[in-house]
Motif scaffolding. Structure first.
Motif, short mmCIF file in Angstrom:
data_model
loop_
_atom_site.label_atom_id
_atom_site.label_comp_id
_atom_site.label_asym_id
_atom_site.label_seq_id
_atom_site.Cartn_x
_atom_site.Cartn_y
_atom_site.Cartn_z
N GLN A 117 37.56 46.68 40.12
CA GLN A 117 38.09 45.35 40.69
C GLN A 117 37.11 44.23 39.75
O GLN A 117 37.92 43.09 39.41
N HIS A 118 35.61 44.36 39.74
CA HIS A 118 34.71 43.79 39.35
C HIS A 118 35.31 42.97 37.53
O HIS A 118 36.07 41.67 37.32
N PRO A 119 35.67 43.83 36.87
CA PRO A 119 36.14 43.77 35.32
C PRO A 119 37.10 43.49 35.74
O PRO A 119 37.44 42.58 34.82
N PHE A 120 38.34 43.30 36.55
CA PHE A 120 39.60 42.97 36.06
C PHE A 120 39.32 41.60 36.20
O PHE A 120 40.18 41.00 36.25
N VAL A 121 38.83 40.78 37.06
CA VAL A 121 39.09 39.82 37.78
C VAL A 121 38.21 38.56 36.76
O VAL A 121 38.56 38.38 36.01
#
Length: 211
Positions: free
Chosen positions: A165-169
């Motif tokens: 989720q971190h890099p996606f956001v």
């Protein structure tokens, strides 16, 4: 979203569903129709509220698409999604044997806003839960794919849904290059691996002293 596009007869609810899922995947501190609408750039929450309550689409068909997607991506014939209608309690089982029901349920609450709905009707609740599980299903499938095809070296923890989720956001909200976000992901996973190793060493030392 292309997997479920055919479940929406009109372009507008299809676009709203995409905005809804992207909002659930974001790092918003609270997720409801107000905050998701603001995240999508809307002036009011009415469009997303309409998606949950009155728009024409079948949440059961989307749920079935999600189950098929989970089976294909996680390579587990026992992958399933079950929503228990009794007292509006939710039982989630997306990854079959790979993750426990409790772990998946807690992850879906923390990462995809599964339990942050503020709705009063069955249809709206059912649609919220379905889209939340769709968002979490994406994270689970991406995490499993990376672990299967790009195993983590020994100094890093396994790639989790939270780390996906971190890099996606970041990639959907900032202009920094992908290499920047990948570097931070590697740093976090290495730091977490070291912390875990130190914790296990302290536990082992404590057990030796007790024995």
């Amino acid at each position: 979203m292309g997997r479920i596009a055919g479940r929406f007869t009109r372009v507008e609810p299809r676009r709203r569903a995409r905005e809804f899922v992207l909002g659930l995947l974001s790092d918003l501190p609270r997720k409801n129709c107000w905050t998701l609408a603001e995240h999508a750039g809307d002036a009011t929450p009415y469009g997303l509220q309409h998606l949950l309550s009155r728009a024409k689409w079948d949440a059961d068909e989307v749920r079935d698409d999600l189950r098929s997607f989970a089976i294909e991506q996680l390579h587990d014939e026992e992958a399933a999604l079950a929503v228990d209608e009794m007292r509006l309690a939710t039982l989630v089982r997306v990854a079959g044997r790979r993750w426990t029901v409790e772990e998946t349920f807690q992850a879906a609450k923390g990462l995809a806003g599964l339990d942050e709905h503020q709705v009063r009707r069955w249809t709206s609740w059912h649609r919220w839960v379905t889209l939340a599980m769709l968002a979490h299903g994406f994270l689970a499938a991406a995490s499993a794919h990376e672990r299967d095809h790009h195993p983590a070296p020994g100094e890093l923890i396994l790639l989790t849904c939270n780390e996906i989720q971190h890099p996606f956001v970041a990639l959907t909200t900032t202009a920094r290059p992908a290499a920047h976000h990948h570097g931070w992901s590697v740093w976090r996973r290495r730091h977490q691996a070291r912390s875990r190793a130190c914790h296990y060493q302290r536990q082992a030392a404590h057990q030796r002293r007790r024995s």
